[in-house]
Write a protein that holds these residues in place. Structure first.
Motif, PDB file in Angstrom:
ATOM      1  N   PRO A 218       0.827  -1.218   0.000  1.00  9.12           N
ATOM      2  CA  PRO A 218       0.000   0.000   0.000  1.00  9.12           C
ATOM      3  C   PRO A 218       0.859   1.264   0.000  1.00  9.12           C
ATOM      4  N   ALA A 219       0.378   2.293  -0.678  1.00  9.13           N
ATOM      5  CA  ALA A 219       1.030   3.608  -0.684  1.00  9.13           C
ATOM      6  C   ALA A 219      -0.049   4.642  -0.367  1.00  9.13           C
ATOM      7  N   TYR A 220      -0.073   5.098   0.867  1.00  7.89           N
ATOM      8  CA  TYR A 220      -1.131   6.002   1.306  1.00  7.89           C
ATOM      9  C   TYR A 220      -0.829   7.441   0.873  1.00  7.89           C
ATOM     10  N   GLN A 221      -1.887   8.164   0.539  1.00  2.00           N
ATOM     11  CA  GLN A 221      -1.732   9.475  -0.094  1.00  2.00           C
ATOM     12  C   GLN A 221      -2.165  10.643   0.793  1.00  2.00           C
ATOM     13  N   TRP A 222      -2.040  10.509   2.088  1.00  2.00           N
ATOM     14  CA  TRP A 222      -2.501  11.566   2.992  1.00  2.00           C
ATOM     15  C   TRP A 222      -1.714  12.860   2.838  1.00  2.00           C
ATOM     16  N   LYS A 223      -0.457  12.769   2.517  1.00  3.64           N
ATOM     17  CA  LYS A 223       0.347  13.984   2.344  1.00  3.64           C
ATOM     18  C   LYS A 223      -0.236  14.862   1.250  1.00  3.64           C
ATOM     19  N   ALA A 224      -0.701  14.226   0.166  1.00  3.73           N
ATOM     20  CA  ALA A 224      -1.287  14.982  -0.941  1.00  3.73           C
ATOM     21  C   ALA A 224      -2.575  15.683  -0.500  1.00  3.73           C
ATOM     22  N   LEU A 225      -3.394  15.007   0.311  1.00  2.00           N
ATOM     23  CA  LEU A 225      -4.632  15.630   0.779  1.00  2.00           C
ATOM     24  C   LEU A 225      -4.322  16.773   1.744  1.00  2.00           C
ATOM     25  N   ASN A 226      -3.352  16.582   2.609  1.00  2.00           N
ATOM     26  CA  ASN A 226      -2.953  17.659   3.520  1.00  2.00           C
ATOM     27  C   ASN A 226      -2.487  18.886   2.752  1.00  2.00           C
ATOM     28  N   GLU A 227      -1.834  18.666   1.610  1.00  2.70           N
ATOM     29  CA  GLU A 227      -1.390  19.786   0.784  1.00  2.70           C
ATOM     30  C   GLU A 227      -2.570  20.511   0.152  1.00  2.70           C
ATOM     31  N   VAL A 228      -3.596  19.751  -0.230  1.00  5.41           N
ATOM     32  CA  VAL A 228      -4.809  20.378  -0.778  1.00  5.41           C
ATOM     33  C   VAL A 228      -5.464  21.264   0.277  1.00  5.41           C
ATOM     34  N   ILE A 229      -5.523  20.763   1.502  1.00  8.48           N
ATOM     35  CA  ILE A 229      -6.138  21.516   2.596  1.00  8.48           C
ATOM     36  C   ILE A 229      -5.237  22.669   3.031  1.00  8.48           C
ATOM     37  N   GLY A 230      -3.950  22.489   2.843  1.00  6.58           N
ATOM     38  CA  GLY A 230      -3.007  23.541   3.212  1.00  6.58           C
ATOM     39  C   GLY A 230      -2.538  23.467   4.649  1.00  6.58           C
ATOM     40  N   VAL A 231      -2.652  22.269   5.260  1.00  3.30           N
ATOM     41  CA  VAL A 231      -2.220  22.098   6.652  1.00  3.30           C
ATOM     42  C   VAL A 231      -1.382  20.826   6.746  1.00  3.30           C
ATOM     43  N   GLU A 232      -0.144  20.960   7.136  1.00  2.00           N
ATOM     44  CA  GLU A 232       0.769  19.818   7.192  1.00  2.00           C
ATOM     45  C   GLU A 232       0.401  18.885   8.340  1.00  2.00           C
ATOM     46  N   ASN A 233       0.424  17.577   8.057  1.00  2.00           N
ATOM     47  CA  ASN A 233       0.197  16.534   9.064  1.00  2.00           C
ATOM     48  C   ASN A 233      -1.185  16.599   9.724  1.00  2.00           C
ATOM     49  N   GLU A 234      -2.167  17.145   9.034  1.00  5.17           N
ATOM     50  CA  GLU A 234      -3.520  17.211   9.593  1.00  5.17           C
ATOM     51  C   GLU A 234      -4.152  15.822   9.668  1.00  5.17           C
ATOM     52  N   MET A 235      -3.916  15.012   8.632  1.00  7.36           N
ATOM     53  CA  MET A 235      -4.499  13.672   8.572  1.00  7.36           C
ATOM     54  C   MET A 235      -3.420  12.650   8.262  1.00  7.36           C
ATOM     55  N   SER A 236      -3.634  11.412   8.728  1.00  6.99           N
ATOM     56  CA  SER A 236      -2.660  10.340   8.497  1.00  6.99           C
ATOM     57  C   SER A 236      -3.380   9.005   8.477  1.00  6.99           C
ATOM     58  N   GLU A 237      -2.708   7.989   7.968  1.00  8.65           N
ATOM     59  CA  GLU A 237      -3.313   6.660   7.926  1.00  8.65           C
ATOM     60  C   GLU A 237      -3.532   6.110   9.328  1.00  8.65           C
ATOM     61  N   GLN A 238      -2.579   6.332  10.234  1.00  9.63           N
ATOM     62  CA  GLN A 238      -2.750   5.827  11.587  1.00  9.63           C
ATOM     63  C   GLN A 238      -3.919   6.492  12.288  1.00  9.63           C
ATOM     64  N   ASP A 239      -4.088   7.775  12.064  1.00 11.64           N
ATOM     65  CA  ASP A 239      -5.218   8.484  12.660  1.00 11.64           C
ATOM     66  C   ASP A 239      -6.541   7.972  12.081  1.00 11.64           C
ATOM     67  N   TYR A 240      -6.515   7.643  10.786  1.00 10.62           N
ATOM     68  CA  TYR A 240      -7.715   7.087  10.147  1.00 10.62           C
ATOM     69  C   TYR A 240      -8.016   5.692  10.695  1.00 10.62           C
ATOM     70  N   VAL A 241      -6.985   4.889  10.897  1.00 17.94           N
ATOM     71  CA  VAL A 241      -7.157   3.558  11.500  1.00 17.94           C
ATOM     72  C   VAL A 241      -7.804   3.691  12.875  1.00 17.94           C
ATOM     73  N   ASP A 242      -7.341   4.641  13.663  1.00 16.30           N
ATOM     74  CA  ASP A 242      -7.906   4.861  15.000  1.00 16.30           C
ATOM     75  C   ASP A 242      -9.387   5.235  14.904  1.00 16.30           C
ATOM     76  N   PHE A 243      -9.721   6.060  13.926  1.00 18.54           N
ATOM     77  CA  PHE A 243     -11.117   6.464  13.720  1.00 18.54           C
ATOM     78  C   PHE A 243     -11.980   5.259  13.376  1.00 18.54           C
ATOM     79  N   ILE A 244     -11.499   4.408  12.464  1.00 23.56           N
ATOM     80  CA  ILE A 244     -12.246   3.221  12.050  1.00 23.56           C
ATOM     81  C   ILE A 244     -12.433   2.262  13.225  1.00 23.56           C
ATOM     82  N   MET A 245     -11.383   2.066  13.999  1.00 26.33           N
ATOM     83  CA  MET A 245     -11.474   1.152  15.142  1.00 26.33           C
ATOM     84  C   MET A 245     -12.469   1.672  16.172  1.00 26.33           C
TER      85      MET A 245
END
Length: 256
Positions: A218-245
């Protein structure tokens, strides 16, 4: 009942864009909701009205003899208000209501040497996996919303706008930024053609792939989404995993 969108009335000559704005303003005045919700509703309506061919409104079942666009606009409004009260993480999975093809069980039993119990277990496992896959896209949008709404992005909940999932109003340029979310690189959204030519929509997918030591990983693309939003490290795969759990622990009816 027939499928209609606001395009039906505009293209049919029973409604003009200025009339649509005026009618919706009256509907919005009667909505019992917090000011921020009404503001988001208005932005979603104005965005859907501004872009598209000629708009980005979805289709609903409407009485075929009803030429009054107010029924459509009221349904559209109710759809959004219902969605914001029923987040994907709180919904109960729909029970499967289609029959399984018996020939598939025969094929698996014959090729794999399974007995009836093993085949039934394989089928249950498949249905469970599909249930998780079906809800995951909506959970992804919910997770993203928890992070980007504070930056002015509005989630088009209830699929209130075709071709995009989030919008943001740029007051300085009087325009809307459109963002389309996909879970995987190969899950194409065919509704992109609904966007009017000349209007850019930003597309992002969470899960890509790459090769490492000759194997696909897997190659997760959160860095690209953070760049769209304009905030570094706002979202990550680990944070998303925590949300799902957390969602899975809290809602024991999330999956079938």
């Amino acid at each position: 009942m027939v499928m209609k969108s606001l395009n039906t009335f505009i293209n049919g000559g029973t409604l003009t864009i200025p009339q649509a704005k005026q009618e919706f303003a009256s509907i919005l005045d009667g909505v019992s909701a917090a000011p921020n919700i009404k503001s988001d509703l208005n932005h979603l309506f104005q965005c859907a009205l501004r872009y598209g061919n000629p708009t980005l409104f979805p289709t609903f079942n409407i009485n075929k003899d009803n030429d009054n666009p107010l029924e459509y606009m009221n349904k559209w409004t109710e759809r959004y208000l219902h969605a914001i009260k029923n987040k994907p993480s709180s919904r109960a999975a729909a029970i499967k209501n289609s029959v399984d093809d018996p020939i598939l069980k025969i094929m698996i039993k014959t090729e794999k040497g399974f007995d009836d119990k093993q085949v039934d277990r394989a089928l249950d496992d498949h249905n469970l996996y599909m249930s998780a896959e079906n809800i995951q896209g909506s959970l992804l949008e919910e997770y993203i919303d928890t992070h980007i709404s504070k930056y002015g992005w509005i989630w088009a909940e209830g699929e209130t706008i075709r071709a995009c999932d989030f919008i943001k109003y740029n007051a300085a340029e009087d325009k809307y930024d459109l963002l389309q979310i996909k879970n995987k690189y190969n899950s194409e959204n065919s509704s992109s053609s609904a966007i009017r030519k000349g209007k850019k929509i930003t597309k992002w997918y969470r899960l890509g792939q790459k090769k490492q030591d000759g194997k696909l990983i897997p190659a997760y693309q959160w860095k690209a989404l953070n760049e769209v939003i304009g905030v570094e490290n706002e979202m990550s795969e680990q944070d998303y995993v925590d949300f799902i759990m957390q969602a899975a622990r809290k809602n024991k009816n999330l999956l079938i």
